[in-house]
Design a protein around this motif. Structure first.
Motif, PDB file in Angstrom:
ATOM      1  N   ASP A 113     -33.945 117.428  21.088  1.00  0.00           N
ATOM      2  CA  ASP A 113     -35.126 116.750  21.843  1.00  0.00           C
ATOM      3  C   ASP A 113     -34.883 115.518  20.351  1.00  0.00           C
ATOM      4  O   ASP A 113     -35.251 115.445  19.426  1.00  0.00           O
ATOM      5  N   PRO A 148     -29.743 108.452  13.396  1.00  0.00           N
ATOM      6  CA  PRO A 148     -29.855 107.482  14.209  1.00  0.00           C
ATOM      7  C   PRO A 148     -29.081 105.771  14.958  1.00  0.00           C
ATOM      8  O   PRO A 148     -29.600 105.308  13.946  1.00  0.00           O
ATOM      9  N   ASN A 149     -29.927 105.724  15.509  1.00  0.00           N
ATOM     10  CA  ASN A 149     -28.808 104.223  15.884  1.00  0.00           C
ATOM     11  C   ASN A 149     -27.426 104.101  15.648  1.00  0.00           C
ATOM     12  O   ASN A 149     -27.005 102.949  16.206  1.00  0.00           O
ATOM     13  N   ALA A 178     -35.820 112.763  20.181  1.00  0.00           N
ATOM     14  CA  ALA A 178     -36.645 111.956  19.264  1.00  0.00           C
ATOM     15  C   ALA A 178     -37.601 112.453  18.644  1.00  0.00           C
ATOM     16  O   ALA A 178     -38.360 111.968  17.603  1.00  0.00           O
ATOM     17  N   ALA A 179     -37.529 114.189  18.699  1.00  0.00           N
ATOM     18  CA  ALA A 179     -38.471 114.635  18.159  1.00  0.00           C
ATOM     19  C   ALA A 179     -37.732 114.820  16.686  1.00  0.00           C
ATOM     20  O   ALA A 179     -38.020 114.763  15.497  1.00  0.00           O
ATOM     21  N   TYR A 180     -36.087 114.896  16.857  1.00  0.00           N
ATOM     22  CA  TYR A 180     -35.453 114.790  15.450  1.00  0.00           C
ATOM     23  C   TYR A 180     -35.411 113.137  14.957  1.00  0.00           C
ATOM     24  O   TYR A 180     -35.501 113.626  13.828  1.00  0.00           O
ATOM     25  N   ALA A 181     -35.376 112.724  15.492  1.00  0.00           N
ATOM     26  CA  ALA A 181     -35.724 110.811  14.773  1.00  0.00           C
ATOM     27  C   ALA A 181     -37.215 110.684  14.380  1.00  0.00           C
ATOM     28  O   ALA A 181     -37.273 110.597  13.123  1.00  0.00           O
ATOM     29  N   ARG A 182     -37.830 112.119  14.681  1.00  0.00           N
ATOM     30  CA  ARG A 182     -39.445 111.373  14.165  1.00  0.00           C
ATOM     31  C   ARG A 182     -39.420 112.613  12.712  1.00  0.00           C
ATOM     32  O   ARG A 182     -40.294 112.634  11.829  1.00  0.00           O
TER      33      ARG A 182
END
Length: 813
Positions: free
Chosen positions: A295, A521-522, A297-301
């Motif tokens: 996941d 990320p990114n 998105a959850a990792y990035a959070r």
């Protein structure tokens, strides 16, 4: 009438008779028959059906593998031509003693990237190198290809194609049953060592070939004629069972992470010609497993997320039942570490599957990472891995545990902690403590398999006296990383309470795994990550718990030595020697008095001398030592800093007292007179020589001479050699007898000085001047001392010393 006769005559001349025509036709036929007979008959094509039919055994997978009439065929789809694969050669079963004990079943012999290519009527197996790369859209790509020609391992004649012409069949029987050096189980060094003459084809064959979805596994039996085999000498034979794994590499390589010398990782390297700079870029990428969050998105959070594909190790079915839980714990201990990098359940160990659970399970199958338990008397464990050279992605690893390794840990536990740790004073170490040792060794080897090299600076991170604190050692262990060679707490003293004596994972392990494995990320290129990676390093740069120290032969950094703990070698070794004296006094009581046998006493006494030698070596490392702290220019301070003059002189004084003065406590009569009839003096000399030769080594003296160019207050080479001479020959200052141990040591000093005179490059440096000057001073001392020597052997010894010096200074006499 005449006209009719003329026409008939013309016709008779123009049209041959039937008989004539038949004769001519017969001649033509005969000629044609002769021509056809002389032409070679066309070879009958070997059609697909003649190879693959109802009598053929076919194993479907990466390639279909066909076995028919004792031969093996690969059916290679055209879609795989040019596709990169990894060919890994391992030893599956070996004769006893192969490689001197450090080669075992499961050892990797070779790893190479290969591709299949079609050329005319052959299929070529070629090795592809990533030593140099360039984008194929750039003009320089042509030059890179031209200057890095790929070697051809083997050329396979094409037998036929499949029914729809989408795949090519080749016979691989000869390839896997011949002595092809690129995939051999007996490398060149073994061939020389064991005098291997040839492969005996009659005793060599393919054992099996199995095809899986992403790999093919080949097992070969090779028998060589050898004049000096490692075992069964009378047979003049070496037989090895070899496993070849051909695995499909990821179609899209993992994005690499650029290596930084400030954080320790194993690497893969290449020369990149894509650069527009004035030279090609040498790039190194860290080796690591591909961990991607399920996941993103959850990792990035900042949430903990499971990876798409976790790292899984299987225990070898040969592992003793009582040890399995400790091995599993050694792997699972890394789960907490990976949580620092944002992953949960990222790594785990599983018990070996049963035949019913996984009938295809094989430790040699490259789809499985296995902790192999090896029946060997070698005392060691290793954590190798196989990686994709394009990106550094670790594909698989097999951790090797040798059966006798725990004996080393039991012995060191007794010797290094016995003074302060009552439970170590026995040959029957409690199971829980043995298990904890094994758990930590496995954790160390798992670290290697994750991409981490030894970090020898981790044991220098903690103050010496902190290692005598129960709360501190229970929380932080005895070194900042499990990847250091810091096995036991030998500093803790009798009476210290609640001490942790066995190593454990530490703060550096969390830091390095986060640095290497956390997804940024990114970031779409390795270069995009550098700014973030640099910030992570900068945040910890001033904390010694997060420093990395390279392990190297001939180490010059005293903060990155093996087997030491604590940030002050003099203080740590003082504590260590104090403990060792207590152990030496009680060694017989803890061993031979219990067993009624001197075998264990002999073994442990020999290892006790080794422990003492390591403690001494840690102090020797300070002299001429240079601290190395890799930095980028934006960071404060120098990369290389000399050890202070005060610390070096303190270390020299310690060595004179604890090494070069005869250590009679190391030679208790109740031990020596029960394990050997002679050799006591020579044994002590070997131990002292280890430090003496190290101090009087060309590299150390060169570093000390170079200090003059950068320092104002330094311990010079001439001062060090003078101090060493004064201490070793202190008896010459008065009327004292010289005992046999000191006489031997003094002879060694003179001999070593003579060796330095002929050291390469010495004639053009101060080294010869220092040696010549000190030998002349010593010669004068010995002459004077010989006139007032108390006993005869001392007098003879001094005179002999003068003669030895004369022979060095004027060898033509």
């Amino acid at each position: 009438m005449k006209r009719l006769l003329l026409v008939a005559l013309i016709c008779s001349m123009a049209i041959p008779s039937e008989a004539t025509a038949q004769r001519r036709k017969s001649k033509r036929n005969k000629k044609n028959q002769t021509t056809q007979t002389n032409k070679p008959k066309p070879k009958k094509k070997n059609g697909y059906a003649s190879i693959v039919n109802k009598n053929t055994k076919t194993d479907k997978g990466l390639f279909d593998v066909h076995e028919t009439k004792g031969k093996y065929y690969y059916e290679i789809p055209d879609s795989f031509l040019g596709t990169e694969m990894l060919l890994v050669t391992r030893l599956k079963e070996i004769p006893g003693g192969l490689g001197g004990g450090y080669v075992n079943a499961g050892s990797k012999v070779n790893t190479q990237v290969v591709v299949w290519e079609k050329f005319k009527n052959k299929l070529l197996l070629k090795v592809r190198s990533y030593n140099a790369v360039a984008d194929d859209s750039l003009p320089i790509y042509k030059s890179v290809k031209a200057n890095n020609l790929e070697p051809i391992i083997y050329a396979f004649p094409i037998k036929t194609v499949n029914k729809d012409s989408t795949a090519t069949l080749v016979d691989v029987t000869k390839f896997f049953s011949s002595d092809v050096k690129a995939i051999t189980g007996i490398p060149a060094s073994f061939r020389r060592r064991y005098k291997v003459r040839r492969l005996d084809a009659s005793r060599s064959f393919i054992n099996s070939i199995k095809s899986y979805p992403k790999n093919i596994e080949v097992v070969q039996d090779f028998t060589f004629d050898a004049d000096t085999p490692p075992s069964n000498r009378s047979s003049n034979t070496i037989t090895v069972r070899v496993n070849q794994s051909m695995i499909l590499l990821p179609e899209k390589p993992m994005m690499p992470r650029l290596f930084d010398a400030r954080v320790g990782y194993f690497t893969v390297g290449t020369v990149d010609y894509n650069s527009e700079k004035l030279k090609a870029d040498s790039k190194r990428y860290i080796r690591r497993w591909r961990l991607e969050p399920k996941d993103p998105a959850a990792y990035a959070r900042g949430e903990l997320v499971e990876p798409v594909k976790p790292i899984v190790y299987y225990l070898d079915p040969a592992t003793p039942e009582k040890l399995r839980k400790y091995i599993k714990q050694g792997v699972d201990d890394w789960q907490k570490v990976f949580e620092t990098a944002g992953f949960k359940n990222a790594i785990m160990a599983k018990y070996p599957p049963t035949k019913e659970e996984d009938p295809e399970f094989s430790p040699e199958d490259i789809r499985y990472s296995v902790i192999r338990y090896v029946a060997s008397t070698t005392r060691n464990a290793v954590g190798p891995s196989v990686s994709d050279p394009r990106s550094g992605e670790i594909i698989e690893s097999d951790i090797i545990w040798y059966h006798n390794h725990l004996r080393s840990y039991r012995n060191r536990y007794l010797l290094e902690t016995g003074a302060a740790n009552p439970s170590a004073r026995t040959l029957d170490t409690p199971d829980k403590e043995i298990g904890d040792m094994m758990r930590m060794v496995i954790a160390h080897e798992v670290g290697h398999a994750l991409g981490l090299p030894h970090n020898m600076a981790a044991s220098y991170a903690y103050p010496v006296d902190s290692l005598r604190s129960g709360p501190f050692t229970q929380k932080y262990g005895i070194a900042a990383s499990i990847m250091d060679y810091a096995r036991y707490n030998y500093i803790a003293q009798p009476g210290d309470k609640g001490i942790r004596f066995i190593r454990q994972l530490g703060p550096y392990d969390h830091y390095s795994i986060n640095w290497g494995y956390r997804v940024i990320p990114n970031a779409t290129t390795p270069e995009d990550e550098v700014k973030t990676l640099d910030k992570w390093i900068a945040a910890k740069a001033d904390d010694p718990k997060y420093l990395f120290g390279v392990q190297r032969r001939g180490a010059f950094d005293p903060a990155s030595q093996t087997e030491g703990i604590g940030n002050d070698q003099v203080k740590a070794s003082t504590y260590g020697v104090k403990n060792l004296k207590y152990v030496a006094q009680n060694l017989s009581k803890w061993t031979s008095d219990q067993t009624n046998n001197y075998g264990d006493l002999n073994e442990l006494y020999g290892e006790l001398l080794g422990v003492w030698s390591r403690y001494a070596g840690h102090v020797t490392g300070n002299i001429g030592g240079i601290y190395e702290r890799n930095k980028k220019p934006e960071q404060n301070g120098d990369v290389y800093v000399n050890v202070s003059k005060t610390k070096q002189k303190e270390s020299m004084n310690w060595l004179q007292k604890n090494v070069f003065t005869t250590q009679k406590w190391l030679m208790p009569k109740n031990i020596l007179k029960n394990i050997n009839h002679t050799g006591y003096a020579q044994r002590m000399l070997r131990l002292q020589n280890r430090q003496l030769y190290s101090l009087l080594s060309g590299g150390r003296l060169e570093r000390m001479m170079n200090a003059e160019t950068t320092e104002t207050n330094y311990y010079s080479a001439v001062d060090m050699v003078r101090d060493l001479r004064r201490g070793i020959f202190s008896e010459t200052a008065g009327q004292r007898n010289v005992d046999v141990f000191r006489r031997n040591l003094q002879k060694s000093f003179i001999e070593r000085m003579g060796t330095l005179m002929t050291t390469r490059g010495a004639q053009n440096s101060d080294l010869v001047s220092i040696v010549r000057g000190e030998l002349n001073v010593l010669k004068s001392q010995l002459r004077t001392a010989s006139n007032r020597a108390v006993n005869r052997i001392t007098k003879y010894h001094y005179r002999d010393g003068v003669a030895r010096i004369d022979a060095i200074l004027d060898p033509k006499k």
